[in-house]
Every structure is written in C-alpha cells, then in structure tokens.
Design a protein around this motif. Structure first.
Motif, PDB file in Angstrom:
ATOM      1  N   ALA A 121       4.516  15.310  -8.996  1.00  0.00           N
ATOM      2  CA  ALA A 121       5.063  14.504  -8.058  1.00  0.00           C
ATOM      3  C   ALA A 121       6.462  13.766  -8.371  1.00  0.00           C
ATOM      4  O   ALA A 121       7.192  13.353  -7.356  1.00  0.00           O
ATOM      5  CB  ALA A 121       3.650  13.371  -7.771  1.00  0.00           C
ATOM      6  N   TYR A 162      -0.249  12.349  -7.329  1.00  0.00           N
ATOM      7  CA  TYR A 162       0.129  12.076  -6.224  1.00  0.00           C
ATOM      8  C   TYR A 162       1.247  10.785  -6.293  1.00  0.00           C
ATOM      9  O   TYR A 162       1.152  10.387  -7.374  1.00  0.00           O
ATOM     10  CB  TYR A 162      -1.059  11.825  -5.082  1.00  0.00           C
ATOM     11  CG  TYR A 162      -1.811  10.575  -5.447  1.00  0.00           C
ATOM     12  CD1 TYR A 162      -1.719   9.185  -5.282  1.00  0.00           C
ATOM     13  CD2 TYR A 162      -2.939  10.938  -6.618  1.00  0.00           C
ATOM     14  CE1 TYR A 162      -2.280   8.297  -5.602  1.00  0.00           C
ATOM     15  CE2 TYR A 162      -3.690   9.765  -6.880  1.00  0.00           C
ATOM     16  CZ  TYR A 162      -3.383   8.663  -6.453  1.00  0.00           C
ATOM     17  OH  TYR A 162      -4.376   7.450  -6.926  1.00  0.00           O
ATOM     18  N   CYS A 219      -2.885  19.301   1.328  1.00  0.00           N
ATOM     19  CA  CYS A 219      -4.017  18.588   0.772  1.00  0.00           C
ATOM     20  C   CYS A 219      -4.463  17.709   1.553  1.00  0.00           C
ATOM     21  O   CYS A 219      -4.826  16.348   1.045  1.00  0.00           O
ATOM     22  CB  CYS A 219      -3.450  18.029  -0.829  1.00  0.00           C
ATOM     23  SG  CYS A 219      -4.409  18.276  -1.835  1.00  0.00           S
ATOM     24  N   THR A 237       0.994  14.936  -2.381  1.00  0.00           N
ATOM     25  CA  THR A 237       0.189  15.068  -3.707  1.00  0.00           C
ATOM     26  C   THR A 237       1.057  16.388  -4.558  1.00  0.00           C
ATOM     27  O   THR A 237       2.277  16.859  -3.751  1.00  0.00           O
ATOM     28  CB  THR A 237      -0.844  16.224  -3.249  1.00  0.00           C
ATOM     29  OG1 THR A 237      -0.753  17.121  -2.379  1.00  0.00           O
ATOM     30  CG2 THR A 237      -2.021  15.119  -2.786  1.00  0.00           C
ATOM     31  N   ARG A 278      -5.776  13.658   0.667  1.00  0.00           N
ATOM     32  CA  ARG A 278      -5.115  12.613   0.989  1.00  0.00           C
ATOM     33  C   ARG A 278      -5.864  11.484   1.966  1.00  0.00           C
ATOM     34  O   ARG A 278      -5.811  10.312   1.951  1.00  0.00           O
ATOM     35  CB  ARG A 278      -3.929  12.930   1.875  1.00  0.00           C
ATOM     36  CG  ARG A 278      -2.807  13.707   0.886  1.00  0.00           C
ATOM     37  CD  ARG A 278      -1.550  13.884   1.891  1.00  0.00           C
ATOM     38  NE  ARG A 278      -1.717  14.800   2.742  1.00  0.00           N
ATOM     39  CZ  ARG A 278      -1.420  14.191   4.133  1.00  0.00           C
ATOM     40  NH1 ARG A 278      -1.231  12.910   4.412  1.00  0.00           N
ATOM     41  NH2 ARG A 278      -1.662  15.146   5.052  1.00  0.00           N
ATOM     42  N   ILE A 301       1.022   9.362   1.282  1.00  0.00           N
ATOM     43  CA  ILE A 301       0.469  10.057  -0.017  1.00  0.00           C
ATOM     44  C   ILE A 301       1.162  11.490   0.160  1.00  0.00           C
ATOM     45  O   ILE A 301       0.946  12.241   0.951  1.00  0.00           O
ATOM     46  CB  ILE A 301      -1.003  10.022  -0.157  1.00  0.00           C
ATOM     47  CG1 ILE A 301      -1.410   8.485  -0.356  1.00  0.00           C
ATOM     48  CG2 ILE A 301      -1.474  10.967  -1.255  1.00  0.00           C
ATOM     49  CD1 ILE A 301      -3.112   8.635   0.023  1.00  0.00           C
TER      50      ILE A 301
END
Length: 372
Positions: A98, A244, A71, A91, A75, A89
């Motif tokens: 998450a 996330y 992703c 996701t 991000r 981060i």
C-alpha cells in the motif's frame, strides 16, 4: 567487426540500485540440541490465525481465477469495521504494498529530471529507503531523538518545495515509541497541505498508550493524510500479504491508478474478512502478546536495562557496538534476534518460553544499555 567481436558489457541495472540498502529479513533460529528454537527476528505474530480463518480458507479452490482487483468484499467489510467509506480504502500486498502505491502516485522523478523528496525518521522501517529510492524520489532521513522517538520539529524543518511525502511510523519500528495525537496534529498543521502525510500504523492493535495518535481521526480532518494498516501483525496473516491505505478522495483517485492489479489474492481476502468477523478472538490473542511484551519490558528494566517505550510487538535494545555480540549469544540459546549494525537489536515478542529465555540471557549479559 561483427557483434560477436564486441566484448559484452553485461546488463546493467538502474544506477539507483547500487545506492540502495539491501533488505535484511530476520534470520531463522539456529538449531541447538536440547533447546526449542524460536524466531524473534521478524516481528511476526507467533500465534497462528484464529481457527475460523484456517477453516474458511482450507477448502478454497477458486485460485485458478484472478481475484477481484478492487478487493470489493474486503473493502466493504473494512468500511463497516472502521466506519469509513469503502471508496476511501485501497488494498495492497501488505502495508508495504500500500505504501509503494502511495509513492508511485505522489513521489518520484519529474519531467525536469529533479527528484521529489520523501521525509522520514531514521532509524525506522528498513524498507522505507528502498521503496523511496526505487520510486525515483530522494529520501531525507531525520535522526531519531535519543529516546527512539520521531524528531517532529526537525522533520518539519526539513520540508522544502520538493517535499511530496512524509512518512510517520507509529509505533516506530524498530525502536517502539508511538506518536501522540497532539504532537502529530501539530505537525500536520505545520507542513504544507499539498504534502502527503502517511501515518504507518502496522502495529496499531498493540498500542495501549492513551495519548497515542489514531490515524483515522486525522484522515477525517486532513485531506492530505493517508493511513497504512495491515493484517500481517495482529491478525497473524503475514504470509498472505494483505494490507491497505485509508485516505480521502483527493488521494484515492490517484492511488487507484497506481495500485497493483490483483495484489491481494482471494485467499488473503477471505482470510482477512473472516478475521474481522471474529475480531474479539484476535483482540484476545493480541492482549496475550501485549502482556508478554510488558513482562519482557518490566523484566529488562528490573535488570537496569534502558528500554525505550515499547508499543508494538517488539522491544529495542540500544546495544550499539555490542549488537552483533548479543545476537550471537542469543543464537547460542536458539533465539534469533534482529541486530541493526552497531545501532541496536530488535527482539520480537514470541512464545512465553522464548521470552523467558531472553530475559535469562539478558540477566547474565554484562554490557546492558544504560540509556542514550
């Protein structure tokens, strides 16, 4: 004796499944002639995504391809929006996805057969005991304080050598109060630094309390802190499942191993990026819901009802054994609300007419909660 002579025992699931609660999604409203029905049972944003989001995803046709498993574009957009490194981060399919990745990485059944422990307040998000149990870990539930807040002292006292993860839900779902910055930092300092402290901020955009904790500030200071956020609530993207976690490299290096591949679709990614690009419009919509939340809370208190601090997009009615009765009366008014056994009723903030109808129902109900 042949195999056909043996009575089949059936396919049996893992024993833990019999010990887990069943997730009870909010029910749709009953259709009542002459009344518009409203669903106030699932903490959904009653407003659709902003127009730019709907336009951005309307013509997307590349769904025959797998999405970017990392992703990357989202991000990068979040990194700029939150002022954090993109590598911090990870996701997932909503903030729950998450969270499941965090549990998969850090809590479960060990090689010696002993289960790790996950400490969390209760009552809190009803998916917690399910996710913890499925991970193989043992949940340690700490009762809330009478005002619906986390009992952080009791939670800290419950930490043992087997504790691997602590879940903090702020604002707490379903009761509504936030954790303050000061008390949360004291709590983090009081627990071992090798315990992962998860700050679940699914409703962060609705918070207006000036002393509320900001999970991102604590993640920057403490390597064992992970923050959960989502596009389901404020952004109105619940059906697209995009959330996330934010944490330092000490955690993300393991979360990427545990992350579900392709959990966020390219449609969800594009919708989330577009919503971030038009965040001023999101803020405007969120404020309209906050205004309605405050109107509902104020109206209930003027009726003499006890209502805990409400900082999410919902209010908690501590109706105890009257919870089922109240939910049934709401259904007769074409309002679906979410009763939790004999504990209370959570009511999501909905359209203005729905909220007004709720207040009218409460004005005529004679078994109002008076406190704890």
């Amino acid at each position: 004796m042949t195999s056909s002579d043996v009575a089949p025992e059936g396919i049996m699931p893992r024993p833990v499944l019999d010990r887990l609660p069943r997730y009870a999604a909010g029910k749709p409203p009953v259709e009542i002639p002459g009344l518009t029905s409203y669903k106030l049972s699932s903490n959904e944003n009653p407003l659709p995504p902003i127009p730019a989001v709907l336009q951005a995803i309307a013509g997307q046709t590349d769904i025959n391809r797998y999405p970017d498993p990392l992703c990357t574009k989202l991000r990068m957009a979040l990194a700029e929006f939150l002022d954090v490194p993109a590598d911090d981060i990870v996701t997932g399919a909503g903030s729950l996805g998450a969270l499941n990745q965090i549990l998969a990485a850090f809590a479960g059944q060990n090689d010696d057969g002993k289960a790790d422990e996950v400490v969390y307040a209760w009552r809190s998000f009803e998916a917690y005991p399910i996710s913890v149990g499925l991970s193989g870990a043992q949940g340690v539930q700490i009762p809330l304080l009478p005002d619906g807040r986390h009992d952080l002292n009791a939670m800290a006292a419950a930490v043992t050598v087997r504790t691997k993860v602590i879940l903090l839900c702020t604002p707490n779902n379903p009761t509504g109060p936030i954790l303050t910055a000061a008390e949360t930092e004291r709590f983090i300092q009081s627990v071992p630094s090798d315990v992962v402290v998860v700050i679940d901020e699914a409703y962060q955009e609705f918070v207006r309390a000036e002393d509320a904790v900001d999970g991102l500030k604590l993640y920057r200071k403490y390597p064992n802190v992970a923050v959960l956020r989502t596009f389901s609530k404020a952004h109105g993207l619940a059906g697209l499942r995009v959330g996330y976690s934010v944490s330092g490299p000490e955690l993300t290096q393991h979360l990427r191993v545990a992350a579900t591949p392709f959990a966020v679709s390219q449609i969800a990614e594009r919708a989330a990026i577009t919503s971030l690009q038009h965040f001023d419009e999101v803020v405007e919509r969120v404020q309209s819901l906050v205004d309605e939340r405050d109107r509902v809370t104020r109206g209930l208190r003027e009726l003499g009802w006890f209502v805990p601090e409400a900082q999410g997009n919902f209010v908690w009615l501590n109706l105890g054994e009257n919870s089922g009765e109240f939910a049934a009366l709401a259904a007769e008014q074409a309002l679906s609300v979410r009763p939790f056994g004999n504990e209370g009723v959570r009511v999501s903030i909905g359209e203005e007419e729905a909220n007004t109808r709720l207040l009218a129902l409460c004005a005529g109900y004679t078994k109002a909660p008076r406190g704890s």
